[in-house]
Design a protein around this motif. Structure first.
Motif, short mmCIF file in Angstrom:
data_model
loop_
_atom_site.label_atom_id
_atom_site.label_comp_id
_atom_site.label_asym_id
_atom_site.label_seq_id
_atom_site.Cartn_x
_atom_site.Cartn_y
_atom_site.Cartn_z
N THR A 76 -39.80 -14.81 -55.58
CA THR A 76 -38.71 -15.74 -55.27
C THR A 76 -37.99 -15.44 -53.96
O THR A 76 -37.22 -16.28 -53.48
CB THR A 76 -37.68 -15.73 -56.41
OG1 THR A 76 -37.17 -14.41 -56.58
CG2 THR A 76 -38.32 -16.21 -57.70
N ILE A 77 -38.19 -14.26 -53.37
CA ILE A 77 -37.47 -13.92 -52.15
C ILE A 77 -37.78 -14.94 -51.06
O ILE A 77 -38.91 -15.42 -50.93
CB ILE A 77 -37.83 -12.49 -51.68
CG1 ILE A 77 -36.92 -12.07 -50.52
CG2 ILE A 77 -39.30 -12.38 -51.31
CD1 ILE A 77 -37.12 -10.62 -50.09
N THR A 78 -36.79 -15.29 -50.27
CA THR A 78 -37.01 -16.17 -49.11
C THR A 78 -37.70 -15.34 -48.04
O THR A 78 -37.10 -14.43 -47.47
CB THR A 78 -35.68 -16.74 -48.60
OG1 THR A 78 -35.02 -17.45 -49.65
CG2 THR A 78 -35.91 -17.67 -47.42
N THR A 79 -38.97 -15.64 -47.80
CA THR A 79 -39.77 -14.78 -46.93
C THR A 79 -39.22 -14.73 -45.51
O THR A 79 -39.35 -13.70 -44.83
CB THR A 79 -41.23 -15.24 -46.91
OG1 THR A 79 -41.30 -16.63 -46.52
CG2 THR A 79 -41.86 -15.09 -48.28
N ALA A 80 -38.59 -15.81 -45.07
CA ALA A 80 -38.03 -15.81 -43.71
C ALA A 80 -36.89 -14.81 -43.56
O ALA A 80 -36.58 -14.38 -42.45
CB ALA A 80 -37.54 -17.23 -43.35
N ASP A 81 -36.28 -14.41 -44.69
CA ASP A 81 -35.16 -13.48 -44.64
C ASP A 81 -35.59 -12.01 -44.73
O ASP A 81 -34.74 -11.11 -44.65
CB ASP A 81 -34.18 -13.77 -45.80
CG ASP A 81 -33.48 -15.11 -45.64
OD1 ASP A 81 -33.48 -15.64 -44.51
OD2 ASP A 81 -32.96 -15.62 -46.65
N HIS A 85 -33.25 -8.46 -44.21
CA HIS A 85 -32.95 -7.50 -45.28
C HIS A 85 -33.44 -6.10 -44.93
O HIS A 85 -32.74 -5.10 -45.16
CB HIS A 85 -33.57 -7.97 -46.59
CG HIS A 85 -32.99 -9.23 -47.14
ND1 HIS A 85 -31.64 -9.39 -47.38
CD2 HIS A 85 -33.57 -10.41 -47.50
CE1 HIS A 85 -31.41 -10.60 -47.86
NE2 HIS A 85 -32.56 -11.24 -47.94
N THR A 215 -48.89 -24.59 -55.63
CA THR A 215 -48.62 -23.49 -54.70
C THR A 215 -49.83 -23.22 -53.82
O THR A 215 -49.69 -23.02 -52.60
CB THR A 215 -48.24 -22.22 -55.48
OG1 THR A 215 -47.08 -22.49 -56.28
CG2 THR A 215 -47.92 -21.07 -54.53
N GLN A 222 -48.87 -25.14 -45.39
CA GLN A 222 -47.95 -24.32 -44.60
C GLN A 222 -48.69 -23.63 -43.46
O GLN A 222 -48.23 -23.60 -42.32
CB GLN A 222 -47.28 -23.28 -45.51
CG GLN A 222 -46.33 -22.33 -44.81
CD GLN A 222 -45.02 -22.98 -44.39
OE1 GLN A 222 -44.65 -24.01 -44.97
NE2 GLN A 222 -44.35 -22.41 -43.42
N ARG A 294 -45.78 -16.22 -48.50
CA ARG A 294 -46.01 -16.20 -49.95
C ARG A 294 -47.37 -16.81 -50.25
O ARG A 294 -47.67 -17.93 -49.85
CB ARG A 294 -44.90 -16.97 -50.67
CG ARG A 294 -45.08 -16.96 -52.19
CD ARG A 294 -43.83 -17.42 -52.91
NE ARG A 294 -42.79 -16.40 -52.85
CZ ARG A 294 -41.67 -16.53 -52.15
NH1 ARG A 294 -41.44 -17.63 -51.46
NH2 ARG A 294 -40.78 -15.56 -52.13
#
Length: 473
Positions: A76-81, A85, A215, A222, A294
């Motif tokens: 679920t992590i926003t990969t762009a972020d 982090h 997905t 994507q 992802r």
């Protein structure tokens, strides 16, 4: 190990590697959850062994354990972020092992507290140990093995994968699976569908399968619409999927998958265009994987492009490719992957790339044969053919990155899967000399005989012929 769901084989996570990224990430989350409540955690430390140490930086293992200790979920992590982090934790030199509302800060300096050990532990090449210094003066220590495909084994527990219940059709081998189809008169996908209902209610199962199918397709889209930029890592590998996609379409790809799919269906399905599209789909997924995007383990991140490429080929250009058929493809492919997991390996650090792209190609060949009307015997034959022609395939990533030869290798694996399916569909399985169980055993024997430098260590093959410094020039 009878109780493996297809969703143990297919896992949504962050690239570039299921064994070096997703597995260590899940291990970090597990260790974090094991920390005693009500006790201060002063400091955390991670020791990486074997292949995790040798190619861990290139595979993002350091990033994975850092994010796992902070509590981020790879699904679920926003990969762009992710860069933000990681930079924040490096600057603050601490992670929160509590919650946002009830923080428990522990000192953790990734540059100091992630140790790349030179030795390899006995059980598996991918091992890591977590250590926590607690406020009461005690230490908590736990070792995990990342055994491929995002699977982890905690030292001190059984390595057997078992959910504690009996499936209606227990499957350990391809022979078991075939016996169930002969006894019931059902297809392979029907057998797997009934087994999966032991894990979750049928409505939840169908929703989950459809989510995974969506997905798969959106990861391809994507990758086909991502900027034509250089992939991270220092090799200066350029993304190619977007450019190839636009060339094949004769126009830029649409921004939504539904509109893009209409463009694909209008594309002339001649032989060269079709094969180019299959390669484009596989490249798109694995470029996303290499960029810490992802993807879905299929059965691993490094082999994540084969199955979606063959699936989208089937969806766009084959007859009777409705939603039910796509579900049957996924059910069949997942079961073949589980048989490899139970009887051999899906870890390149243990078996070379035959265990990743080879297994993925076998899974895709089986899935495609099932939905093109093949008998159970032909489905297993297709999987055998695909693996037979991946035997001995080494894993020698340049710079320890999942880029060269990994990205192109997925395109080749997808084409081999389609060829294997076509050969099986035009053959009588009674004439087959080699059975799937035999080729699985052969793959495992080959893995054991393969020199360690060809098993994801970046110490042999292309990895030493093309040094990173030379490749980056």
């Amino acid at each position: 190990m009878h109780s493996i769901s297809i969703f143990d084989i297919f896992k949504i996570g962050v690239g570039p590697s299921s064994s070096h990224t997703l597995g260590p990430w899940r291990a970090a989350l597990a260790f974090r959850e094991s920390l005693p409540l009500g006790t201060e955690v002063l400091n955390l430390r991670v020791i990486l062994y074997g292949s995790l140490s040798k190619t861990g930086v290139g595979h993002g293992t350091d990033i994975a354990v850092t994010l796992g200790l902070e509590g981020f979920d790879p699904e679920t992590i926003t990969t762009a972020d992710i860069p933000f982090h990681v930079s924040r934790i490096k600057a603050e030199r601490q992670v929160n092992v509590g919650s946002p509302v009830a923080p428990r800060m522990a000192t953790f300096d990734p540059q100091r507290d992630i140790v790349f050990a030179k030795r390899t532990l006995a059980f598996h090449p991918n091992a890591l140990t977590f250590e926590a210094l607690l406020g009461n003066g005690k230490k908590k220590k736990q070792t995990y093995y990342s055994t491929g495909g995002g699977f982890i084994v905690k030292v001190g527990t059984a390595s057997r994968i078992d959910q504690g219940f009996q499936l209606p059709h227990p499957v350990h081998s391809a022979a078991d699976l075939l016996a169930h189809t002969e006894r019931t008169g059902k297809s392979i996908s029907d057998i797997v569908y009934e087994n999966e209902q032991a894990f979750r209610p049928v409505d939840d199962l169908l929703v989950k399968i459809d989510h995974y199918l969506d997905t798969f397709y959106h990861v391809i889209h994507q990758g086909c619409t991502a900027p034509e930029e250089v992939l991270p890592g220092g090799l200066n590998v350029k993304r190619r999927a977007r450019k190839l996609c636009a060339k094949l379409l004769g126009e830029p790809a649409a921004n939504s998958f539904s509109a893009w799919e209409k463009q694909l269906r209008r594309s002339l399905p001649d032989f060269r265009n079709t094969t180019s599209w299959i390669s484009c789909f596989a490249l798109a997924v694995n470029e996303e994987n290499a960029a810490l995007g992802r993807v879905i383990t299929s059965p691993t991140n490094g082999a994540a492009g084969v199955i979606p490429a063959v699936l989208l080929y089937f969806r766009c250009w084959c007859d009777n490719a409705d939603q039910e058929a796509q579900r049957r493809f996924l059910l069949t492919a997942g079961e073949i992957g589980s048989i490899f997991k139970k009887n051999a390996t899906i870890s390149a650090a243990e078996g070379g790339c035959q265990a990743e792209v080879g297994v993925s190609s076998a899974m895709a060949a089986a899935g495609l044969t099932e939905v093109l009307g093949g008998s159970p015997e032909q489905v297993l034959m297709a999987a055998e053919i695909a693996m037979e022609h991946h035997l001995g395939l080494t894993c020698d990533p340049i710079g320890g990155l999942v880029q060269i030869p990994c990205i192109e290798r997925n395109a080749i694996g997808a084409m081999k899967a389609i060829t294997a399916a076509n050969l099986a569909l035009e053959s009588d399985p009674k004439d087959a000399i080699v059975q799937l169980d035999v080729v699985i055993k052969t793959m495992l024997d080959t893995a054991r005989d393969m020199h360690s430098k060809y098993r994801e260590t970046a110490e042999g093959g292309l990895a030493v012929q093309i040094p990173v410094a030379m490749a980056a020039c």
